[in-house]
Design an enzyme around this catalytic site. Structure first.
Site, PDB file in Angstrom:
ATOM      1  CB  THR A 356      -1.189  13.569  16.344  1.00  0.00           C
ATOM      2  OG1 THR A 356      -1.955  12.564  15.696  1.00  0.00           O
ATOM      3  CG2 THR A 356       0.253  13.123  16.419  1.00  0.00           C
ATOM      4  CB  VAL A 357       1.093  15.783  21.047  1.00  0.00           C
ATOM      5  CG1 VAL A 357      -0.229  16.205  21.669  1.00  0.00           C
ATOM      6  CG2 VAL A 357       1.540  14.435  21.608  1.00  0.00           C
TER       7      VAL A 357
END
Length: 536
Positions: A356-357
């Site tokens: 995830t970012v």
């Protein structure tokens, strides 16, 4: 006082960044620079968030892509807004269809875990409602990175190498050819400092910008996704894409020791973070953060929160429990009474990892954005739509094929989602966005950084630098090697099965931007990643 002006007690190579005009914090410095570029062109915090998010699909494809889902909390014009851009399962899929195909669980790779991607629609919706600059302008930095190429940063290169080694063993068949062709064009993962480019990715971003994402959901890109799915026995169709809309929602909150902590409502797991904080709020923590009692109470609170989360969270249309009931003070008090001196053992499922970012932005007008997007597990499904650079997520992997399970797969249903943006406030003042990405680490990271700032008065950078723990299942807890030995032994004496982990990546990656009453911005960025704050 919420935080100290001094680095306490975990100095790192980074210090809290101060600025006045604007700030972008994220896990890859080229993406942070993209957001700053847009701020300096006259864009606001929303425009900067879009630019940063789009750039991250290029400069950190190990965690997200154009085929991602996204969530955001936006503070603009003195009001808080929530955006849920997670996509539903295809209308043609069902538990029966998968079981007839011989599946007892949804596989991690291939078309079966692919749900409708929400990220392009998120960018367009944010731009249309709150942006100052055209969407195509906001995507220009990302397009340039994709077209011209960029050198890989160290943490990115290591994540890429790990993913390639897994995919090389597990991805077989023509459907996966395009992933290798895109992300391992020389038969291997690119290394540190090596230039990687994706012209197809650049063309797709240009099309999304010019059409306000309509091409992805209604046009030629939608046709390509539909064709690729049909050719490989997938369930996703153009009709699933064309009918998709993002959802604007009201953020939910708890009061934690005089502060408001905001998350988004289900189907995301922000509720787990709030459940944990609500329980912890009923307990007295010691003055010293580095004490076994502080670790123990936080771990036990998050265990109870996950037990409730796994039992209740799914697409809200299918939920039976009400968020208001779960977040009531009476319920928090009753749950807190289940915490004792010895480690308990709630029994939810094992917690897998994730990719995830997260990013946070702020501008000179007082606007702030907490934004997160994800392919779920690393690069996602292992599928890249031919000729587009679109890496598709595998978010449907979290669905259950047990029809009695709250998160059972169903046509058009959104699954339990791990990605969560957070926001902190006090009274009527909105203090700022925060987030810690990383699968089921996310609510645990939220609880820890909030406690660090509120209970232990740490500034944003110190709150992120502090050693972290992650509850895995049962009594099993992983801790970073920076956790003092005496605490590890004390936790073991209380019944915790503690394992010291050398993999800092499993403890998430966070960003924080806070604004004080004078309007000064303070930012902290993740020391466990190639993170950076861009500010002016």
């Amino acid at each position: 006082m919420l935080f100290s002006a001094h680095d306490y007690p975990y100095p790192s190579r980074r210090t809290t960044v101060y600025a006045k005009q604007g700030m972008v914090a994220t896990s890859q410095y080229l993406a942070a620079q993209a957001g700053l570029t847009i701020l300096q062109k006259g864009g606001n915090a929303v425009d900067a968030a879009i630019a940063t998010a789009a750039a991250l699909t290029v400069v950190e494809p190990t965690s997200n892509g154009i085929g991602s889902d996204a969530f955001a909390i936006i503070y603009i014009n003195s009001k808080l807004h929530g955006l849920n851009a997670s996509g539903p399962a295809p209308r043609g899929i069902s538990i029966e269809a998968l079981k007839n195909g011989g599946y007892e669980a949804i596989p991690r790779f291939g078309w079966l875990p692919v749900t409708v991607p929400g990220t392009p629609k998120a960018w367009a919706a944010l731009s249309k409602r709150f942006g100052k600059l055209p969407l195509e302008v906001c995507l220009e930095p990302a397009i340039a990175y994709a077209k011209e190429g960029y050198p890989l940063s160290p943490v990115l290169a290591e994540g890429w190498r790990r993913a390639h080694s897994i995919y090389e063993k597990m991805l077989h068949g023509d459907a996966f050819f395009h992933w290798f062709d895109t992300f391992a064009p020389h038969g291997r993962a690119p290394g540190i400092g090596e230039i990687w480019r994706s012209p197809d990715h650049a063309k797709t971003l240009q099309s999304i910008g010019a059409s306000m994402a309509d091409d992805f959901y209604l046009g030629e890109l939608a046709e390509k996704i539909d064709r690729f799915s049909r050719e490989n026995d997938g369930f996703l169709r153009k009709e699933d894409l064309s009918s998709y809309e993002v959802e604007w929602v009201d953020p939910i909150r708890v009061r934690y020791r005089g502060y408001n902590v905001w998350e988004l409502p289900p189907n995301g797991q922000g509720l787990v973070a709030l459940l944990g904080l609500n329980v912890l709020n009923q307990l007295e923590l010691p003055d010293e953060r580095e004490s076994a009692d502080s670790y123990h109470k936080q771990i036990e609170a998050i265990k109870l929160a996950f037990s409730d989360g796994f039992a209740h969270i799914t697409d809200p249309t299918w939920m039976k429990a009400k968020v208001e009931q779960l977040l009531s003070i009476d319920y928090a008090k009753s749950r807190s009474q289940e915490i004792h001196e010895i480690a308990g053992e709630p029994r939810p499922g094992r917690l897998p990892g994730g990719g995830t970012v997260y990013l946070a932005t702020a501008d000179s007008e007082g606007n702030m954005v907490s934004y997160i997007q994800s392919n779920y597990m690393g690069f996602g499904s292992g599928l890249v739509v031919p000729g587009t650079g679109i890496a598709l997520q595998n978010r449907g992997y979290t669905f259950s094929l047990d029809a009695s399970h709250i998160n059972a797969l169903a046509p058009g249903k959104r699954t339990y989602h791990t990605i969560i943006p957070g926001f902190l406030g006090q009274g009527e003042q909105m203090i700022g966005p925060f987030g810690v990405m990383g699968g089921y680490m996310q609510p645990q990271g939220h609880l820890q950084v909030v406690s660090n700032m509120i209970d232990y008065h740490m500034n944003p950078q110190s709150a992120l630098d502090a050693p972290r723990w992650q509850w895995i299942e049962g009594k099993k807890v992983h801790v970073e090697r920076d956790v003092p030995e005496h605490i590890v032994k004390a936790l073991q004496a209380r019944g915790h099965e503690v394992q010291i982990s050398a993999d800092r990546g499993e403890f998430g990656r966070g960003q924080i931007i806070l604004r004080d009453r004078q309007g000064v911005l303070m930012g902290g960025t993740e020391p466990r990643a190639d993170s950076a704050i861009a500010a002016y």
